[in-house]
Design an enzyme around this catalytic site. Sequence first.
Site, PDB file in Angstrom:
ATOM      1  N   LYS A 124      69.135   3.427  94.190  1.00  0.00           N
ATOM      2  CA  LYS A 124      69.515   3.761  92.821  1.00  0.00           C
ATOM      3  C   LYS A 124      69.155   2.563  91.928  1.00  0.00           C
ATOM      4  CE  LYS A 124      73.478   5.784  92.077  1.00  0.00           C
ATOM      5  NZ  LYS A 124      74.940   6.050  92.065  1.00  0.00           N
TER       6      LYS A 124
HETATM    7  O1  G3P Z   1      77.118   6.859  90.206  1.00  0.00           O
HETATM    8  C1  G3P Z   1      77.502   7.266  88.917  1.00  0.00           C
HETATM    9  C2  G3P Z   1      78.862   7.877  88.925  1.00  0.00           C
HETATM   10  O2  G3P Z   1      79.561   7.493  90.096  1.00  0.00           O
HETATM   11  C3  G3P Z   1      79.668   7.467  87.710  1.00  0.00           C
HETATM   12  O3  G3P Z   1      80.876   8.186  87.771  1.00  0.00           O
HETATM   13  O4  G3P Z   1      83.273   8.622  87.277  1.00  0.00           O
HETATM   14  O5  G3P Z   1      82.357   6.240  87.194  1.00  0.00           O
HETATM   15  O6  G3P Z   1      81.717   7.929  85.426  1.00  0.00           O
HETATM   16  P1  G3P Z   1      82.120   7.724  86.883  1.00  0.00           P
END
Ligand code: G3P
Length: 215
Positions: A80
């Site tokens: 990533k």
């Molecule tokens: O990898 C991106 C994702 O995990 C972000 O999620 O919930 O931290 O916005 P969040």
Amino acid sequence: MELFIDTANVEKIKQYCEQYPLAGFTCNPTIVTTENRTVEELVNLAPGKRVFVQAIAEDYEGILEDARKLRAMREDIYIKVPCTPDGYRAMYTLKQEGYGILATAVYTVGQALMAAACGVDYVAPYVNRMSDTEIDGCTLVEDIVAAYAAQQIETKVVAASFKNLNQVVRLLVAGADAVTIPLNLFEKLIDNKLTNDAVKVFADQWEAHFNRRSI
Ligand code: G3P
């Protein structure tokens, strides 16, 4: 459609990737540190499925080095890489070196197009995080999907960052190729109280008639 879980919970990755038709799992530096895990504990989980681990370095050479370290741990790993100026350079180089790449932290169609031009395999728009701004995550994904179709781009859209299942469903309706959902939402997806209650009534009625809870 590809379903991923977004977690660094080793036990649940092992269990769910074996028991359910998950395409694999994703994680990010926050998730890994919150679970108090190391990359080494994660990279070789879910054999035969897709595993996505994020580069930590922010500079071009550092991202390349992180990617090389990760691929040394697992040959088919997906890296990533964030949509930053150095991130695009690194994606472009890494794709020429045969890496699997997911462009992450996507907030605009332009970023998704730039990442696709670098040849990445996936782009990850952060749906829920957009809800804190004036951007509608669903509309953004629809626009990315439309732009990719118009340009016959094969890069897949894996929507990320969800706080409820409605968001997940809306993004799949919007045309996302995949979603990566937090563990709590995946467990809500597979374990619905209304369904469980209905099944219990069926079994209770069967048992009252046949004195058994099976055929
Ligand atoms: O990898 C991106 C994702 O995990 C972000 O999620 O919930 O931290 O916005 P969040």
